[in-house]
Structure formats: structure tokens, C-alpha cells
Write an enzyme that holds these catalytic residues in place. Sequence first.
Site, PDB file in Angstrom:
ATOM      1  N   ASP A  54       1.271  -1.604   0.020  1.00  0.00           N
ATOM      2  CA  ASP A  54      -0.089  -0.255   0.390  1.00  0.00           C
ATOM      3  C   ASP A  54       0.794   1.578   0.230  1.00  0.00           C
ATOM      4  OD1 ASP A  54      -2.243  -1.452   0.463  1.00  0.00           O
ATOM      5  OD2 ASP A  54      -2.755  -1.251   2.151  1.00  0.00           O
ATOM      6  N   ARG A  55      -0.057   1.861  -0.327  1.00  0.00           N
ATOM      7  CA  ARG A  55       0.796   3.774  -0.637  1.00  0.00           C
ATOM      8  C   ARG A  55       1.896   4.145   0.733  1.00  0.00           C
ATOM      9  NH1 ARG A  55      -0.953   8.927  -3.627  1.00  0.00           N
ATOM     10  NH2 ARG A  55       0.729  10.198  -3.525  1.00  0.00           N
TER      11      ARG A  55
END
Length: 255
Positions: A54-55
Site C-alpha cells: 500500500d502507498r
Amino acid sequence: MINILFEDEHIVAVHKPSGLLVHRSYLARKETEFAMQMVRDMVGCHVFPLHRLDRPTSGILIFAKSAEVARVMQPQFAERGIDKRYLALVRGYVDEAGHLDYPLKEELDKIADSRASQDKEAQEAITDYRPLNRVELPFPVGRYDSCRYSLVEMKPLTGRKHQLRRHMAHLRHPIIGDTSHGDGRHNKFYRDHFGLQRLWLIAKTLSFTHPVTQEVVALETELEVEWLQLFEAFGWSQHQSDYQLLNRDGAALGS
């Protein structure tokens, strides 16, 4: 911004910082930097991401250098052949290790998944976790006069979207800095008191069988400086070695 942890002619593994997207996305059209393009420029060839990160999550990210190697590697990720371990800072005291088998419904994006079925069955989701450290700070957050936090190691045995974040929220120990499933009061406290804003989740170790040599490759990355700054404020050790999850032979500690 990106550090290479391992590279040969088939695979490259890097440390992705928090806030960096893995690849281009219509959801972040204004972004100009992506891990995939940065790694491609560093190694001089096209690369293929083998898994998601995930970012806001930092840590180990692996790319194949060819479509053939990516095709060979994918079953390892799909069939639990990859050993991944994360560190997270969570709200409250986690008193003991646990094995959470709690199915999760797929999280759908309003735009990208607009045509997807909204009634899919919850999918199997399993996470092992164990507490490593804890701290109580003399600051009121919410209705309490002090606030408590735990450093937790987590090992996902399945790969559902936002699994670790959702599982810890289910246990009433949300990960600090999680704006989707976390506690906004504690997130604000970290921003205001420590001047630190991020998701406190890092993919610390990753072990896999090399698709060509068939040797086990065990990787561990270091905590970013903001983790050590925070640990200093907690009165914890700032030595990277005190937060290692693998021994010199690549075997997991504490298992």
C-alpha cells in the site's frame, strides 16, 4: 529515496518509503514519482511488481526483471510460499501473541470497482501476531489521562486488501496513522505532539525461494529514521539490531 536491498539478473528487491505509489494509478493522476519507474531507471530494464504494498506502507518490495520470472514467482505469493513479516505501532496494550482467522469482505473502490459485485462472500484472512514492546505516555487522548501503545510483529498468512490494518482494527488495536481503519484522535496526537505523520506499518522481512537458483533468499530492511526518533521519545532502544526479526541464517526470531 529508494534503496536496493537485493539484486541479481532475475530479481530486484527495494525498500519503498511510505507515501510512494508502486505504479501509476488513475486515482493519483497528479503524482509524478512511482516505485516501478524509479526501480526501472535504477537497474536499466523493465521490471514487474510481484506483490502489493500500500502507498502509506513502507518496506520491502520485490520486482522481477522479466515476464517469465514474474510468471514463475507468482504462485509463491498466491500459495503462501512467501514469508512476510511486518512491524506496526498500534493503540493499546497487546498482551499476548495470537492467531486471528477472521474473514474479510473485499474492499471495493467506488470508481474502479463500480461494476463489481457488491455481494461477494467474505474471503479467508489469517494473521499471526505477537507483541514486542509497549509504552504508556502521560498525555490525555480521548477520555483517558494517558495513552498506551504496543509495537507488534505481524505475519499475514493470506493477502487480502488492507488485511493487517483491518485485522488490527478488528482486535481494537488499530495501527497508528491509519486514516481508513484507525483512530483519528491518536493519529492527530502523533501529528501534533511528535510532528510525525505516516502509517506506522513497515514490511520488515520477506523470504522466498529464488525461481532460478532455488535457494532461499531472506531479506530484512531497516527502520526509517522517524521510527527511531519516535522510539527515542518512548525511551526505547534506537539500535536497529534490537528490532531485527531474522537471525543471521535468515530464520525468523521468536517463532
